[in-house]
Design an enzyme around this catalytic site. Structure first.
Site, PDB file in Angstrom:
ATOM      1  N   ALA A 149       0.838  -1.196   0.000  1.00 24.74           N
ATOM      2  CA  ALA A 149       0.000   0.000   0.000  1.00 24.74           C
ATOM      3  C   ALA A 149       0.872   1.245   0.000  1.00 24.74           C
ATOM      4  CB  ALA A 149      -0.929   0.014   1.220  1.00 24.74           C
ATOM      5  N   ASP A 150       0.345   2.304  -0.594  1.00 27.28           N
ATOM      6  CA  ASP A 150       1.047   3.584  -0.549  1.00 27.28           C
ATOM      7  C   ASP A 150       0.050   4.714  -0.722  1.00 27.28           C
ATOM      8  OD1 ASP A 150       3.130   5.761  -1.102  1.00 27.28           O
ATOM      9  OD2 ASP A 150       4.374   3.980  -0.858  1.00 27.28           O
ATOM     10  N   GLN A 151       0.527   5.905  -0.426  1.00 27.44           N
ATOM     11  CA  GLN A 151      -0.319   7.093  -0.490  1.00 27.44           C
ATOM     12  C   GLN A 151       0.484   8.247  -1.061  1.00 27.44           C
ATOM     13  OE1 GLN A 151      -1.396   9.334   3.199  1.00 27.44           O
ATOM     14  NE2 GLN A 151      -3.470   8.664   2.717  1.00 27.44           N
TER      15      GLN A 151
END
Length: 205
Positions: free
Chosen positions: A81-83
């Site tokens: 996951a990343d943002q």
């Protein structure tokens, strides 16, 4: 006792983020964590050469993290996951220190920005599911003195956040409006993740 999670081994989170781990645990998922060891700045540089937009950049980073751990554990279900935070075309990164954080908050103050959160599920060294959601936040105008007071109150842990805020804590004082679900703002959209896990047959519910 009935089980929610159907695979024999726990979900493997390709991250050491305490926030993402807490979100998964709160949803009743059995989780282990492992640092992916991905050079995020190199991925971002390549994405810039390819003119990827912020949504695609978040997806690329999530892919790379999931794949890095999946190659080491091919039998496991791996979540990356990343943002990415974008404001009027500019992509922001985690601040290098307090002065950088002060300057970054100064650029965000009085403006709207977007948080693009993406996730990837990998099995056997291949991405099998992708998902993403975005949140839109309006930060209120802030003085330099106000930003300095906020950083004093929030403490050094906010420097680990790309936006230099934790909305569940003192960061809530910075905003006029927030559009988007809480898990997306925290960096892991839970509803599309759970839907993806159901498609893979990993959840009994």
């Amino acid at each position: 006792m009935p089980a929610l999670w159907t695979p024999a081994e726990k979900l493997l989170l390709a991250s050491t983020s305490a926030t993402r781990l807490a979100l998964l645990v709160s949803a009743g998922l059995p989780v282990e964590t492992q640092a992916p060891g991905v050079d995020e700045r190199a991925v971002e540089a390549e994405a810039a050469r390819q003119n990827l937009d912020p949504v695609a950049l978040a997806a690329r980073l999530a892919d790379e993290k999931a794949l890095a751990v999946s190659r080491r554990h091919p039998a496991r279900v791996v979540l990356g996951a990343d943002q990415v935070l974008a404001c009027e075309g500019e992509v922001f990164h985690k601040p290098a220190g307090r002065s950088d954080a002060q300057a970054q908050l100064g650029r965000l103050a009085g403006r709207r920005h977007d948080l693009h959160s993406a996730g990837s599920l990998a099995i056997g060294g291949q991405v099998v599911e992708r998902f993403s959601r975005s949140a839109h936040l309006a930060m209120r105008p802030l003085t330099e003195e106000g930003i300095a007071l906020y950083l004093d109150l929030a403490g050094p842990e906010v420097l680990r956040s790309v936006g230099v805020y934790q909305l569940e804590g003192f960061g809530v004082h910075l905003f006029e409006a927030v559009e988007g679900d809480h898990s997306t703002i925290l960096g892991l959209p839970l509803l599309p993740l759970l839907a993806a896990l159901r498609r893979l047959g990993c959840l009994a519910l």
